[in-house]
Design an enzyme around this catalytic site. Structure first.
Site, mmCIF file in Angstrom:
data_model
loop_
_atom_site.group_PDB
_atom_site.id
_atom_site.type_symbol
_atom_site.label_atom_id
_atom_site.label_comp_id
_atom_site.label_asym_id
_atom_site.label_seq_id
_atom_site.Cartn_x
_atom_site.Cartn_y
_atom_site.Cartn_z
ATOM 1 C CG ASN A 1 -10.842 -18.921 59.495
ATOM 2 O OD1 ASN A 1 -11.882 -18.686 60.115
ATOM 3 N ND2 ASN A 1 -10.752 -19.895 58.606
ATOM 4 C CB CYS B 1 -16.215 -21.074 58.735
ATOM 5 S SG CYS B 1 -14.641 -21.667 59.319
ATOM 6 C CG HIS C 1 -15.648 -17.424 56.904
ATOM 7 N ND1 HIS C 1 -15.325 -17.122 58.205
ATOM 8 C CD2 HIS C 1 -14.920 -18.526 56.574
ATOM 9 C CE1 HIS C 1 -14.435 -18.006 58.647
ATOM 10 N NE2 HIS C 1 -14.177 -18.862 57.670
HETATM 11 N N1 ACO Z 1 4.667 -20.814 55.620
HETATM 12 C C1 ACO Z 1 5.476 -21.082 54.578
HETATM 13 N N2 ACO Z 1 5.168 -22.002 53.649
HETATM 14 C C2 ACO Z 1 4.025 -22.681 53.784
HETATM 15 C C3 ACO Z 1 3.149 -22.451 54.853
HETATM 16 C C4 ACO Z 1 3.511 -21.459 55.785
HETATM 17 N N3 ACO Z 1 2.722 -21.171 56.837
HETATM 18 N N4 ACO Z 1 2.081 -23.255 54.719
HETATM 19 C C5 ACO Z 1 2.280 -23.975 53.609
HETATM 20 N N5 ACO Z 1 3.437 -23.653 53.035
HETATM 21 C C6 ACO Z 1 4.047 -24.173 51.817
HETATM 22 C C7 ACO Z 1 3.450 -25.509 51.431
HETATM 23 O O1 ACO Z 1 4.085 -26.547 52.159
HETATM 24 C C8 ACO Z 1 3.751 -25.562 49.946
HETATM 25 O O2 ACO Z 1 5.074 -25.988 49.808
HETATM 26 P P1 ACO Z 1 5.426 -27.123 48.709
HETATM 27 O O3 ACO Z 1 4.986 -26.542 47.384
HETATM 28 O O4 ACO Z 1 6.883 -27.269 48.865
HETATM 29 O O5 ACO Z 1 4.623 -28.304 49.139
HETATM 30 C C9 ACO Z 1 3.711 -24.092 49.527
HETATM 31 O O6 ACO Z 1 3.766 -23.336 50.725
HETATM 32 C C10 ACO Z 1 2.503 -23.705 48.703
HETATM 33 O O7 ACO Z 1 1.345 -24.254 49.249
HETATM 34 P P2 ACO Z 1 -0.050 -24.097 48.550
HETATM 35 O O8 ACO Z 1 -0.977 -25.053 49.205
HETATM 36 O O9 ACO Z 1 0.088 -24.076 47.070
HETATM 37 O O10 ACO Z 1 -0.432 -22.617 48.952
HETATM 38 P P3 ACO Z 1 -1.772 -21.895 48.619
HETATM 39 O O11 ACO Z 1 -1.507 -20.769 47.712
HETATM 40 O O12 ACO Z 1 -2.848 -22.850 48.244
HETATM 41 O O13 ACO Z 1 -2.164 -21.288 50.029
HETATM 42 C C11 ACO Z 1 -3.624 -21.714 51.874
HETATM 43 C C12 ACO Z 1 -2.364 -22.159 51.122
HETATM 44 C C13 ACO Z 1 -3.394 -20.318 52.391
HETATM 45 C C14 ACO Z 1 -3.856 -22.656 53.025
HETATM 46 C C15 ACO Z 1 -4.796 -21.728 50.891
HETATM 47 O O14 ACO Z 1 -4.862 -22.946 50.229
HETATM 48 C C16 ACO Z 1 -6.093 -21.470 51.576
HETATM 49 O O15 ACO Z 1 -6.356 -20.397 52.074
HETATM 50 N N6 ACO Z 1 -7.023 -22.462 51.567
HETATM 51 C C17 ACO Z 1 -8.297 -22.307 52.210
HETATM 52 C C18 ACO Z 1 -8.108 -22.519 53.658
HETATM 53 C C19 ACO Z 1 -9.272 -22.086 54.468
HETATM 54 O O16 ACO Z 1 -9.919 -21.118 54.179
HETATM 55 N N7 ACO Z 1 -9.496 -22.828 55.542
HETATM 56 C C20 ACO Z 1 -10.412 -22.455 56.509
HETATM 57 C C21 ACO Z 1 -11.743 -23.046 56.289
HETATM 58 S S1 ACO Z 1 -12.832 -22.501 57.478
HETATM 59 C C22 ACO Z 1 -13.177 -23.683 58.667
HETATM 60 O O17 ACO Z 1 -14.165 -24.363 58.586
HETATM 61 C C23 ACO Z 1 -12.223 -23.829 59.841
#
Ligand code: ACO
Length: 310
Positions: A265, A112, A235
């Site tokens: 994204n 990214c 980004h």
């Molecule tokens: N729908 C419903 N529930 C979900 C989903 C979904 N799509 N995805 C995960 N959950 C659940 C998880 O399983 C977890 O359940 P659990 O507590 O029973 O295990 C719960 O939701 C909470 O998960 P968290 O990881 O605490 O959620 P968080 O608030 O951290 O949000 C997210 C998750 C959105 C992925 C966040 O961590 C994030 O944005 N991280 C950065 C990701 C990113 O930017 N990646 C791209 C990088 S760029 C590149 O190089 C491609």
């Protein structure tokens, strides 16, 4: 000689996949996706269009906007982690499709942050006078490496392309400062085997810290302060990460680009796509100070402070 942007273009596939569509396919909800990420829908390219096809369309528009003919391009840099195949590069495919007869061509793999890496590479060639016109394309077809069984990642990504032509610009305009960085020890948090794998929490922590720090660093390097910033183009990974960067710069909401709700994204494509949308909306004007900042798998990061205009 200063290096700046002289033309921009973007291409977004037509097919919209909403959060409600995803609710029908996997155990997720519109409410969860919106509140955790800010994403409402994303675009998914059809089987008939691969990464090079998306990139070609954006590149054509950028060249037209810059009034640069394909034969005048000295170099093509394509930032992507989803090339059509490992080689030949997407950049070489575009060189052929565009008819850019004298262009050097290569892909840049920095996830990214790839578009920031591409722009900074182009800057070196332009400022040394080695090349005049460099085409930089940020393009991804992430849908082909998305694990549609994994709700942790499937809801996040989309397809799209953005492109800029960079060339010499007048004094005081163009790229004023930049920062690029990497930390391979964090590679385990975000990578592709067959599909994208991610430790969302670790990536989130890294991204919040890095986006803020890099934004401040490029301002310092340019001898500027937060008050000088007219527009932030982060980004578009997650609205909460973007908000952290905005707050670090103490900018009002209307001074940050937001397209994540429409496109999800799109990795290397997200910054140039957002740039084009803001220009079309009249939010970026000649002489504005723009900060662009991205992070991605690698881990990688990059930021640029730029004075808009030729
Ligand atoms: N729908 C419903 N529930 C979900 C989903 C979904 N799509 N995805 C995960 N959950 C659940 C998880 O399983 C977890 O359940 P659990 O507590 O029973 O295990 C719960 O939701 C909470 O998960 P968290 O990881 O605490 O959620 P968080 O608030 O951290 O949000 C997210 C998750 C959105 C992925 C966040 O961590 C994030 O944005 N991280 C950065 C990701 C990113 O930017 N990646 C791209 C990088 S760029 C590149 O190089 C491609």
């Amino acid at each position: 000689m200063n290096a700046g942007i002289i033309g921009v273009g973007r291409f977004i596939p037509e097919n919209i996949v909403t959060n409600l569509d995803l609710e029908k396919q996997m155990d997720t909800s519109d409410e969860w996706i919106r509140t955790r990420t800010g994403i409402e829908e994303r675009r998914i390219a059809g089987d008939d269009m691969d990464t090079s096809g998306l990139g070609y369309r954006a590149a054509k528009k950028a060249l037209e906007a810059a009034n640069v003919a394909p034969e005048e391009i000295d170099m093509i840099l394509v930032a992507t982690v989803t090339p059509d195949q490992p080689f030949p590069s997407v950049a070489c495919m575009l060189q052929d499709k565009l008819g850019a007869k004298k262009a050097a061509a290569m892909d840049v793999s920095a996830a990214c942050a790839g578009f920031m890496y591409g722009m900074v590479t182009a800057k070196q060639f332009i400022e040394t006078g080695v090349y005049k016109n460099v085409l930089i394309v940020g393009v991804e077809k992430l849908s082909k490496v998305t694990d549609w069984e994994d709700r942790n990642t499937a809801v996040l990504f989309g397809d799209g392309a953005g492109a800029v032509v960079m060339g010499p610009v007048s004094e005081g305009k163009g790229i004023l400062s930049f920062e690029l960085g990497s930390d391979g020890s964090g590679g385990k948090y975000l990578y592709q085997d067959t599909h994208i794998r991610m430790n969302g929490r670790e990536v989130f922590k890294f991204a919040v810290r890095q986006m803020g720090e890099s934004s401040v660093n490029v301002l310092e390097k340019a001898g500027l302060t937060k008050e000088d910033v007219d527009f932030l183009i982060p980004h578009q990974a997650n609205i909460r990460i973007m908000e952290a960067a905005r707050q670090r710069l103490e900018l009002p909401v209307e001074k940050m680009s937001k397209t994540v709700h429409k496109y999800g994204n799109t990795s290397a494509a997200s910054i140039p796509i957002s740039m084009v949308e803001e220009l079309e909306a009249g939010k970026i004007k000649d002489g504005d100070l723009i900060v662009m900042v991205g992070f991605g798998g690698g881990l990688t990061w990059g930021a640029i402070a730029m004075r808009w205009g030729k």
